[in-house]
Motif scaffolding. Structure first.
Motif, short mmCIF file in Angstrom:
data_model
loop_
_atom_site.label_atom_id
_atom_site.label_comp_id
_atom_site.label_asym_id
_atom_site.label_seq_id
_atom_site.Cartn_x
_atom_site.Cartn_y
_atom_site.Cartn_z
N MET A 1 0.98 -1.25 0.05
CA MET A 1 0.01 -0.03 0.08
C MET A 1 0.88 1.16 0.15
O MET A 1 0.52 2.29 -0.74
CB MET A 1 -1.07 -0.06 1.24
CG MET A 1 -2.07 -1.11 1.25
SD MET A 1 -2.82 -1.32 2.52
CE MET A 1 -3.80 0.42 2.76
N ASP B 1 -8.15 21.43 -6.18
CA ASP B 1 -9.45 21.37 -5.65
C ASP B 1 -9.94 19.78 -6.57
O ASP B 1 -11.11 19.40 -6.47
CB ASP B 1 -10.60 22.29 -6.09
CG ASP B 1 -11.32 22.14 -7.26
OD1 ASP B 1 -10.53 21.65 -8.25
OD2 ASP B 1 -12.61 22.66 -7.49
N TRP B 2 -9.00 19.28 -7.16
CA TRP B 2 -9.32 18.12 -7.88
C TRP B 2 -9.95 16.94 -6.79
O TRP B 2 -11.05 16.49 -7.15
CB TRP B 2 -8.09 17.41 -8.40
CG TRP B 2 -8.29 16.18 -9.18
CD1 TRP B 2 -8.04 14.83 -8.74
CD2 TRP B 2 -8.69 15.83 -10.71
NE1 TRP B 2 -8.34 13.71 -9.70
CE2 TRP B 2 -8.74 14.63 -10.84
CE3 TRP B 2 -9.06 17.00 -11.60
CZ2 TRP B 2 -9.06 14.30 -12.09
CZ3 TRP B 2 -9.38 16.51 -12.83
CH2 TRP B 2 -9.26 14.98 -13.28
N ALA B 3 -9.24 16.67 -5.82
CA ALA B 3 -9.85 15.93 -4.72
C ALA B 3 -8.93 15.92 -3.54
O ALA B 3 -7.93 15.33 -3.78
CB ALA B 3 -10.38 14.55 -5.10
N ALA B 4 -9.51 16.81 -2.68
CA ALA B 4 -8.65 17.16 -1.56
C ALA B 4 -9.02 16.08 -0.58
O ALA B 4 -10.19 15.91 -0.50
CB ALA B 4 -8.60 18.29 -1.10
N ALA C 1 -5.04 11.52 0.86
CA ALA C 1 -6.19 10.59 0.89
C ALA C 1 -6.30 10.06 -0.44
O ALA C 1 -6.63 8.96 -0.74
CB ALA C 1 -7.32 11.41 1.55
N LEU C 2 -6.32 10.92 -1.26
CA LEU C 2 -6.70 10.34 -2.83
C LEU C 2 -5.45 9.48 -3.23
O LEU C 2 -5.83 8.54 -3.89
CB LEU C 2 -6.35 11.75 -3.67
CG LEU C 2 -6.56 11.58 -5.33
CD1 LEU C 2 -7.65 11.05 -5.64
CD2 LEU C 2 -6.41 13.04 -5.95
N LEU D 1 -6.24 5.79 -3.00
CA LEU D 1 -7.25 5.01 -3.70
C LEU D 1 -6.67 4.35 -4.65
O LEU D 1 -7.71 3.47 -5.10
CB LEU D 1 -8.42 6.33 -3.97
CG LEU D 1 -9.19 7.01 -2.79
CD1 LEU D 1 -10.49 7.63 -3.21
CD2 LEU D 1 -9.63 6.04 -1.84
N ARG E 1 -7.02 0.81 -3.67
CA ARG E 1 -8.53 0.44 -3.42
C ARG E 1 -9.09 0.01 -4.63
O ARG E 1 -9.82 -1.11 -4.61
CB ARG E 1 -9.27 1.52 -2.77
CG ARG E 1 -8.84 2.00 -1.24
CD ARG E 1 -8.91 0.52 -0.29
NE ARG E 1 -8.12 0.99 0.86
CZ ARG E 1 -8.01 0.03 1.74
NH1 ARG E 1 -8.03 -1.21 1.51
NH2 ARG E 1 -7.37 0.22 2.91
N LEU E 2 -8.99 0.60 -5.66
CA LEU E 2 -9.51 0.39 -7.12
C LEU E 2 -9.17 -0.71 -7.52
O LEU E 2 -9.83 -1.58 -7.93
CB LEU E 2 -9.59 1.45 -8.02
CG LEU E 2 -10.49 1.29 -9.01
CD1 LEU E 2 -11.94 1.57 -8.78
CD2 LEU E 2 -10.21 2.50 -10.30
N THR F 1 -8.42 3.05 -15.25
CA THR F 1 -9.45 3.89 -14.44
C THR F 1 -8.52 4.48 -13.42
O THR F 1 -8.73 5.75 -12.87
CB THR F 1 -10.57 3.19 -14.00
OG1 THR F 1 -11.17 2.35 -15.26
CG2 THR F 1 -11.51 4.04 -13.60
N ARG G 1 -6.72 7.52 -14.40
CA ARG G 1 -7.64 8.76 -14.66
C ARG G 1 -8.27 9.34 -13.39
O ARG G 1 -8.30 10.60 -13.62
CB ARG G 1 -8.95 8.28 -15.39
CG ARG G 1 -8.61 7.70 -16.88
CD ARG G 1 -8.14 8.50 -17.58
NE ARG G 1 -8.11 8.16 -19.26
CZ ARG G 1 -7.32 8.47 -20.24
NH1 ARG G 1 -6.49 9.60 -19.93
NH2 ARG G 1 -7.27 8.20 -21.31
N MET G 2 -8.17 8.80 -12.37
CA MET G 2 -8.77 9.30 -11.19
C MET G 2 -7.84 10.13 -10.63
O MET G 2 -8.12 11.14 -9.83
CB MET G 2 -9.48 8.53 -10.29
CG MET G 2 -8.50 7.79 -9.33
SD MET G 2 -9.35 6.20 -8.51
CE MET G 2 -8.22 5.60 -7.35
N TYR H 1 -4.81 11.79 -14.92
CA TYR H 1 -3.99 11.68 -16.36
C TYR H 1 -4.97 11.90 -17.32
O TYR H 1 -6.17 11.29 -17.38
CB TYR H 1 -3.53 10.19 -16.28
CG TYR H 1 -2.48 10.01 -17.59
CD1 TYR H 1 -1.29 10.23 -17.75
CD2 TYR H 1 -3.20 9.08 -18.22
CE1 TYR H 1 -0.83 10.00 -18.93
CE2 TYR H 1 -2.57 8.50 -19.55
CZ TYR H 1 -1.47 9.20 -19.67
OH TYR H 1 -0.75 8.65 -20.84
#
Lengths: 240, 240
Positions: free
Chosen positions: A141, A160-163, A167-168, A171, A174-175, A203, A206-207, A210
């Motif tokens: 991990m 602000d993409w994902a704050a 934490a981002l 993921l 996890r995916l 995917t 992408r998250m 990219y």
């Protein structure tokens, strides 16, 4: 019906299971029973019967049921974790390295004969007996996270993409791990994966923001994977 | 020590567990034991003892252990599945509707006192006894997928973003579900979520190609959620 073959003595029946050795046959039988009947519901006697050996012969290889589970779980993380270590020695954009790790891991999770990742959520995994397995999984991990953080820098992902960013970065692991859930939900076909492994790598990258071609990443990842696995003798699952 | 309270008779001891009724106390005890000790390793007797009632009293509410598990699992999907049905009646961009569903579901999975989603991977869930639960969960997955496919159209995602499209549309559900895996891996704090629920919704909408502001989506989702839950009396978990 069980055979009368004891430890050390030649088997009286043909092997019933895939595996070069009695140990591998025991692991295959345990993997089937643990994932199909449940861990607590499976006795070492049932495992021995399913292999076609005596319970005493099983204890020659493993002293407890926990030990069998630990060996199975170790197999699920050893290859990707070793692969991640080798990958860290390579130069190149973190986006490519992370994609390569995710593809390798997704192929690995997709290719096992039994869906062993489903056992990660067993309460027993939290006991001291499995501290070694948990530590190795945490290393994997952490390797994901370190590459994801570098990739976020490279990709210049807006604030602000994902704050929060930290934490981002957790993921992508996890995916890719959701290969396990897909297999578990597939009621047909012995829990075969529903989708090609690269879907998860495509995917997940992408998250992280990219925007380029995933086909180009896929080609790079295949070259890099071949170089690393040939070099290090890491067993690589064949992508279906 | 157990009490002597039987069915119908007033309890002799103070309730030990959260819950308005004996039924709710039984469910809370079972949820703790199933997730902390394991399903197969937990007897109805142990559940009754943990509540402080007699086993006979427990059978007044549930005739089998499967029935208790089914009631617990039903609770994990009922609210998001009802919410998805209401959401389908609303107009508006699918991107907003999907984000709203993901946020609701992530809050729901994060807020339960016990991490019941960890039980989804139990082999017993595949038996006929749990066909009703599986059907409801499939309805929720289908609602996710339908909204995701519409969102992909709206977002004009290029052909090579991550093919096949139908497969990509299944991944937002998987990413939100990974709240369960994060909780399971959190060894401290009774498996509390590690991250705020909106992280999962923010990231899942990004992986479908959304490039706009997630803060704007979040505000829209909060308004829509309030409207739907007030209207339909769906219990909404309070976001931490």
């Amino acid at each position: 019906m069980t055979t009368t073959a004891g430890p050390g003595r030649p088997r009286l029946t043909e092997p019933r299971r895939p595996g070069q050795t009695a140990r591998e046959e025991i692991l295959d039988a345990a993997a089937e029973l643990f994932t199909e009947k449940g861990y607590a519901a499976t006795s070492t006697r049932a495992i021995a019967e399913s292999v076609g050996i005596r319970q005493a012969s099983l204890y020659h290889h493993f002293s407890t049921k926990h030990e069998i589970l630990d060996a199975l779980l170790a197999d699920t993380v050893r290859a990707p974790q070793q692969f991640a270590e080798r990958l860290a020695e390579h130069d190149g954009p973190a986006t490519e390295l992370l994609y390569t790790l995710m593809l390798f891991d997704a192929v690995h999770l997709s290719s096992g004969r039994w869906n062993l990742g489903a056992l990660y959520l067993l309460p027993v995994i939290r006991s001291a007996d499995f501290a070694g397995f948990r530590a190795r999984r945490t290393e994997l991990m952490d390797a994901y996270r370190a590459l994801a953080l570098r990739a976020l820098d490279e990709l210049k992902v807006p604030q602000d993409w994902a704050a929060p960013r930290e934490a981002l970065a957790g993921l992508p692991f996890r995916l890719v791990e959701s290969v396990i859930n897909e297999r578990s939900d597939n009621m047909a076909g012995a829990h075969a994966p529903l989708h090609p492994p690269r879907l998860f790598a495509d995917t997940a990258i992408r998250m992280l923001g990219y925007q380029g071609s995933v086909d180009a990443l896929y080609e790079t990842a295949q070259r890099l994977t071949a170089a690393i696995t040939e070099d290090a003798g890491i067993p690589v699952a064949v992508e279906a």
